[in-house]
Design a protein around this motif. Structure first.
Motif, PDB file in Angstrom:
ATOM      1  N   MET A 369       0.964  -1.218   0.126  1.00 30.82           N
ATOM      2  CA  MET A 369      -0.222   0.245   0.018  1.00 30.82           C
ATOM      3  C   MET A 369       1.018   1.195  -0.116  1.00 30.82           C
ATOM      4  SD  MET A 369      -1.518   3.002   1.570  1.00 30.82           S
ATOM      5  CE  MET A 369      -1.218   2.839   3.237  1.00 30.82           C
ATOM      6  N   LEU A 370       0.778   2.206  -1.098  1.00 31.00           N
ATOM      7  CA  LEU A 370       1.429   3.505  -0.959  1.00 31.00           C
ATOM      8  C   LEU A 370       0.401   4.595  -1.176  1.00 31.00           C
ATOM      9  CD1 LEU A 370       3.973   5.140  -1.301  1.00 31.00           C
ATOM     10  CD2 LEU A 370       3.749   4.717  -3.749  1.00 31.00           C
ATOM     11  N   ASP A 371       0.423   5.373  -0.238  1.00 30.42           N
ATOM     12  CA  ASP A 371      -0.362   6.684   0.015  1.00 30.42           C
ATOM     13  C   ASP A 371       0.486   7.784   0.078  1.00 30.42           C
ATOM     14  OD1 ASP A 371      -1.996   8.717   0.189  1.00 30.42           O
ATOM     15  OD2 ASP A 371      -3.215   7.896   2.136  1.00 30.42           O
ATOM     16  N   ILE A 372       0.457   8.547  -1.244  1.00 33.76           N
ATOM     17  CA  ILE A 372       1.219   9.857  -1.230  1.00 33.76           C
ATOM     18  C   ILE A 372       0.229  11.055  -1.568  1.00 33.76           C
ATOM     19  CG2 ILE A 372       3.466   8.845  -2.011  1.00 33.76           C
ATOM     20  CD1 ILE A 372       3.092   9.656  -4.788  1.00 33.76           C
ATOM     21  N   SER A 373      -0.929  10.894  -1.024  1.00 34.76           N
ATOM     22  CA  SER A 373      -1.896  11.911  -1.352  1.00 34.76           C
ATOM     23  C   SER A 373      -1.529  13.319  -0.384  1.00 34.76           C
ATOM     24  CB  SER A 373      -3.355  11.465  -0.848  1.00 34.76           C
ATOM     25  OG  SER A 373      -3.239  11.011   0.424  1.00 34.76           O
ATOM     26  N   SER A 374      -2.024  14.390  -1.186  1.00 35.21           N
ATOM     27  CA  SER A 374      -2.226  15.624  -0.269  1.00 35.21           C
ATOM     28  C   SER A 374      -0.506  16.050  -0.195  1.00 35.21           C
ATOM     29  CB  SER A 374      -2.773  15.577   0.932  1.00 35.21           C
ATOM     30  OG  SER A 374      -4.231  15.313   0.388  1.00 35.21           O
ATOM     31  N   ASN A 375       0.360  15.957  -1.232  1.00 41.10           N
ATOM     32  CA  ASN A 375       1.550  16.596  -1.072  1.00 41.10           C
ATOM     33  C   ASN A 375       1.735  17.741  -2.361  1.00 41.10           C
ATOM     34  OD1 ASN A 375       3.334  15.178   0.906  1.00 41.10           O
ATOM     35  ND2 ASN A 375       2.025  13.326   0.156  1.00 41.10           N
ATOM     36  N   VAL A 395      -2.707   5.314  -3.983  1.00 44.30           N
ATOM     37  CA  VAL A 395      -3.353   6.460  -3.752  1.00 44.30           C
ATOM     38  C   VAL A 395      -2.515   7.712  -3.970  1.00 44.30           C
ATOM     39  CG1 VAL A 395      -4.871   7.813  -2.045  1.00 44.30           C
ATOM     40  CG2 VAL A 395      -4.787   5.294  -1.951  1.00 44.30           C
ATOM     41  N   LEU A 396      -2.698   8.551  -5.063  1.00 41.61           N
ATOM     42  CA  LEU A 396      -2.046   9.665  -5.439  1.00 41.61           C
ATOM     43  C   LEU A 396      -2.885  10.977  -5.457  1.00 41.61           C
ATOM     44  CD1 LEU A 396      -0.070   8.171  -8.363  1.00 41.61           C
ATOM     45  CD2 LEU A 396       0.429   8.044  -6.223  1.00 41.61           C
ATOM     46  N   LEU A 421      -6.472   8.536  -8.320  1.00 42.50           N
ATOM     47  CA  LEU A 421      -5.784   9.385  -8.974  1.00 42.50           C
ATOM     48  C   LEU A 421      -6.424  10.757  -8.800  1.00 42.50           C
ATOM     49  CD1 LEU A 421      -4.779   7.260 -12.048  1.00 42.50           C
ATOM     50  CD2 LEU A 421      -3.630   7.377  -9.799  1.00 42.50           C
ATOM     51  N   ARG A 422      -7.462  10.837  -7.932  1.00 41.80           N
ATOM     52  CA  ARG A 422      -8.499  11.906  -7.845  1.00 41.80           C
ATOM     53  C   ARG A 422      -7.751  13.464  -7.795  1.00 41.80           C
ATOM     54  NH1 ARG A 422     -13.692  12.457  -6.557  1.00 41.80           N
ATOM     55  NH2 ARG A 422     -14.254  14.249  -5.205  1.00 41.80           N
ATOM     56  N   ASN A 423      -8.460  14.330  -8.270  1.00 42.66           N
ATOM     57  CA  ASN A 423      -7.864  15.828  -7.924  1.00 42.66           C
ATOM     58  C   ASN A 423      -6.444  15.888  -8.266  1.00 42.66           C
ATOM     59  OD1 ASN A 423      -8.582  18.493  -7.230  1.00 42.66           O
ATOM     60  ND2 ASN A 423      -8.058  17.932  -5.230  1.00 42.66           N
ATOM     61  N   ASN A 424      -6.142  15.719  -9.740  1.00 45.77           N
ATOM     62  CA  ASN A 424      -4.887  16.117 -10.075  1.00 45.77           C
ATOM     63  C   ASN A 424      -5.013  16.898 -11.468  1.00 45.77           C
ATOM     64  OD1 ASN A 424      -2.358  14.917  -8.644  1.00 45.77           O
ATOM     65  ND2 ASN A 424      -4.075  13.522  -8.575  1.00 45.77           N
ATOM     66  N   SER A 425      -4.195  16.849 -12.413  1.00 42.43           N
ATOM     67  CA  SER A 425      -4.235  17.589 -13.662  1.00 42.43           C
ATOM     68  C   SER A 425      -3.885  16.624 -14.898  1.00 42.43           C
ATOM     69  CB  SER A 425      -3.245  18.807 -13.696  1.00 42.43           C
ATOM     70  OG  SER A 425      -3.715  19.737 -12.832  1.00 42.43           O
TER      71      SER A 425
END
Length: 754
Positions: A369-375, A395-396, A421-425
């Motif tokens: 499990m890898l979560d690097i969200s909200s960075n 989770v990115l 991959l939510r809320n990126n560009s």
């Protein structure tokens, strides 16, 4: 031979007498009477099947009753277990319970015994186990508990006890479990408790304790479980805690501990598996001696002030949330990837902006499990991630990644179950090949993705959650999604989906669907038959106990923003278990609202605003007895608001504005509590909460009719007058002419006869 015969006859005779005599009851009569009186002290709520006391009768042996165990030699009741038996009423100080003086185990947990725990509880001199968790007791914990010298297990979790711990608890030298979590206890951690050297579990979590922990915690030489989380303990964390060789779980999170952490010298291999120090005011470098905790599987160091390198250890889980907020543009250190036992890595909600570590190092990582969200990550998604061949959860979300979704995600086509991959560009098409057959949750919402929704998703038979909202996907409605047997949540809002939402000849049947949001697209509508999960109650079983039961990712980072009661709300985690909603707003839907909408009896939110619906509001909406929010505004609906909607007692918000409705507004309490704005711009509607009364409309119409009649009469008189004047004039002229002619005629006649 005769002697042997006589013995045999005597034995047979004895046996016959034994079988012929009435069965002897083991339970003593005084014990039975005490139990029956105790039962009579309470009233019972809930189903009788849940009441262990329902089969307690005077005609049976009390030692055979549910929840009762007796000493087979004396007939004394030694165990009473009425856990979850729907007891309602306070435990009185003179209760007949206290006549059971030989009790060794008492469990009255999960009953409603709201009141003071009486001092009489200290009279059970043989008691070894006392479980009273979740009983709604309040007031102080009685000091008489210190009299229970044989007590080994004390569980008072989940009550409303106040005040400080009685120091008399330090007399319980045989105590192994001291569980006092989730109350309102105050004061310090008594040093006297250090005398309880047999303790294996201490849980004071979720109280209001304060002050410092004693420095010589190693006195608890047999301690395995120590939880002081969610209190106000301060000062340094005693290094002696890490010296306890038997300790497997240490939870000190959400206090105000401060300063650096000293692990100390650990002479033997540590058994510590879970270490939670997050949510404190800890500072300084992470001690390199953490590497001595070779058995760690869970490590929470969130909200630490600074970051430094940590030497290699065998951590299974690393949680570094909010860890680097004071270090802008930080990069993940290579040491993270070298931890040989690392299974779960959460570095979310920091300021990380890049990765360190070679592909060789990352490829050897066992991370699942890898979560690097909200960075602060930006640019393309690093293809190094694709080297994590054991990855199950990725989770990115909430970064600034751009470019396309990497095609190398196909490396996970047998393992990945969560891809967020939510809320990126991110832009471009969604690649067909990136979806794992194991996929359960997919969230690519709030990007700039275009093209069609990949039909390879049809192979994801385990998929439960699908969110592609706020993108630029241009496709016909993916009616083939109904082939996914486990799909529960579909969010397609704010894209360019178009065409029918069903396949010709087939119904739109989603057997497990709970959330259906196709708002702000270009879609027409058919019907809702076959949505069985929205048509029936779904019972959700969950563990109410606050105890640690292991880490789970089953609802990991699910997030949906939905319209509810006229505003936007975000659903997270367990909210999805019970939430059932349909949002088809902002499309081109026309025709009647289907009567089949009434089949979805468990629906909570229904939003059909801003379409072109015509016809009447279906009375079948009254079947939606759990409905809390209903929006039918900005359509072309006509007719009346069905009076049957008065039955919807949970309906807290509704909007019928901007239609062509008429007639009186139903007078139900829920409807009348709405603001008038919910009914405006319907020319024919009348009654409260609108200012226009229904009688006013009829009176106005009657006055208008009278005025019209009067005008018609006036017009008739004017017309008559207009017609009369020329008639009189003509008559006068003709009469004059005739008179003149007649006068001449008579004159001629007279002259003739003369």
């Amino acid at each position: 031979m005769i002697s042997w015969s006589l013995c045999l006859i005597f034995s047979l005779f004895n046996s016959l007498l034994t079988f012929a005599s009435p069965a002897k009851q083991l339970c003593r009569s005084d014990q039975k009477n005490a139990l029956l009186e105790f039962k009579s002290e309470f009233h019972f709520n809930g189903m009788a099947a849940n009441e262990k006391t329902q089969r307690w009768t005077n005609t049976t042996d009390c030692c055979s009753w549910d929840g009762i165990s007796c000493d087979i030699k004396t007939g004394n009741v030694v165990e009473l277990n009425l856990w979850g038996s729907s007891l309602n009423g306070s435990l009185r100080s003179n209760s007949s319970l206290f006549r059971l003086q030989h009790l060794q185990s008492l469990n009255l947990s999960s009953n409603n015994l709201a009141g003071i725990l009486p001092d009489s509880i200290g009279n059970f001199k043989y008691l070894k186990v006392l479980k009273l968790y979740g009983c709604s007791f309040f007031g102080n914990i009685p000091s008489s508990l210190g009299n229970l010298s044989y007590l080994t297990h004390l569980d008072l979790d989940g009550n409303d006890f106040t005040g400080e711990l009685p120091e008399s608890l330090s007399n319980l030298h045989q105590l192994t479990n001291l569980l006092l979590a989730s109350s309102k206890l105050t004061g310090n951690f008594h040093h006297a408790l250090l005398n309880l050297s047999e303790l294996t579990a201490i849980d004071f979590s979720s109280n209001q304790f304060e002050g410092m922990l004693p420095s010589n915690m190693s006195s608890f030489s047999k301690l395995e479980y120590f939880d002081m989380s969610v209190n106000s303990f301060s000062g340094p964390i005693p290094s002696s805690l890490f010296m306890i060789p038997s300790l497997t779980r240490l939870n000190l999170e959400k206090n105000i501990f401060s300063g650096p952490v000293e692990i100390g010298n650990i002479s033997s291999p540590s058994k510590l598996q879970e270490l939670s120090l997050g949510g404190n005011n800890l500072s300084g470098p992470i001690p390199g001696s953490i590497s001595k905790l070779v058995g760690l599987s869970y490590l929470d160091l969130s909200f630490w002030d600074t970051v430094s390198n940590v030497s290699t250890n065998t951590n299974r889980f690393v949680l570094l949330k909010h860890f680097c907020q004071s270090i802008p543009r930080a990069r993940t250190s290579e040491w993270l990837w070298t931890l040989p036992g690392l299974g779960y890595l959460d570095i979310s909600q920091n300021s990380f902006s890049g990765f360190e570590g070679t592909s060789d190092v990352i490829q050897r990582s066992p991370i699942e499990m890898l979560d690097i969200s909200s960075n602060s990550f930006q640019g393309n998604i690093p293809t190094k991630i694709c080297e994590l061949v054991a990855l199950e959860t990725l989770v990115l979300t909430n970064n600034n990644f751009s470019g396309s979704i990497p095609r190398c995600f196909e490396n996970f086509n047998t393992t990945l179950s969560v891809l967020h991959l939510r809320n990126n560009s991110l832009s471009g098409n969604i690649p067909e090949e990136v979806f794992s057959a194991s996929l359960i949750s997919l969230d690519v919402g709030r990007n700039k993705l275009s093209g069609e929704l990949p039909k390879s998703l049809i192979n994801c038979t385990k998929l439960e959650f699908l969110n592609v909202e706020d993108n630029e996907v241009s496709d016909t409605f993916p009616f083939w999604l109904r082939m996914l047997p486990n799909l529960q949540i579909i969010v397609l809002r704010s894209n360019r989906f178009h065409g029918p939402i069903f396949s010709p000849g087939d119904s739109l049947s989603f057997p497990k669907l709970r959330i259906f949001d196709i708002s702000e697209n270009l879609l027409p509508l058919d019907y809702f038959a076959g949505w069985s999960t929205m048509s029936s109650v779904v019972y959700i079983a969950y563990d109410k106990l606050h105890r640690f039961i292991g880490f789970t990712f089953s609802n990991y980072h699910k997030s949906v923003v939905l319209a509810n009661k006229g505003s936007k709300m975000e659903l997270l985690g367990s909210s999805f278990r019970i939430y059932k909603t349909i949002d088809v707003s902002g499309n081109r839907l026309e025709g009647d609202i289907p009567q089949s909408i009434g089949l979805l009896k468990e629906l909570i939110v229904l939003n059909m605003t801003n379409n072109a619906f015509t016809g009447h509001i279906p009375p079948s909406l009254s079947n939606l007895t759990n409905l809390q929010s209903l929006d039918l505004s900005q359509n072309r609906l006509s007719g009346t608001i069905p009076p049957e909607l008065e039955k919807l007692t949970f309906l807290a918000w509704m909007n019928f504005s901007n239609n062509m409705l008429e007639g009186p507004i139903p007078q139900g309490t829920q409807i009348q509590s709405q603001n008038s704005s919910s009914f405006v711009h319907n020319p024919g509607l009348c009654g409260a909460p609108l200012k226009r009364s229904c009688g006013e409309g009829k009176e106005e119409e009657r006055k208008q009719d009278e005025e019209k009649e009067e005008k018609d009469q006036v017009s008739s008189w004017i017309a008559a007058a207009i017609a009369y004047a020329p008639g009189v004039f003509c008559g006068f002229v003709i009469g004059h002419i005739l008179s003149s002619y007649r006068h001449d005629w008579f004159l001629r006649i007279f002259r003739t006869f003369a």
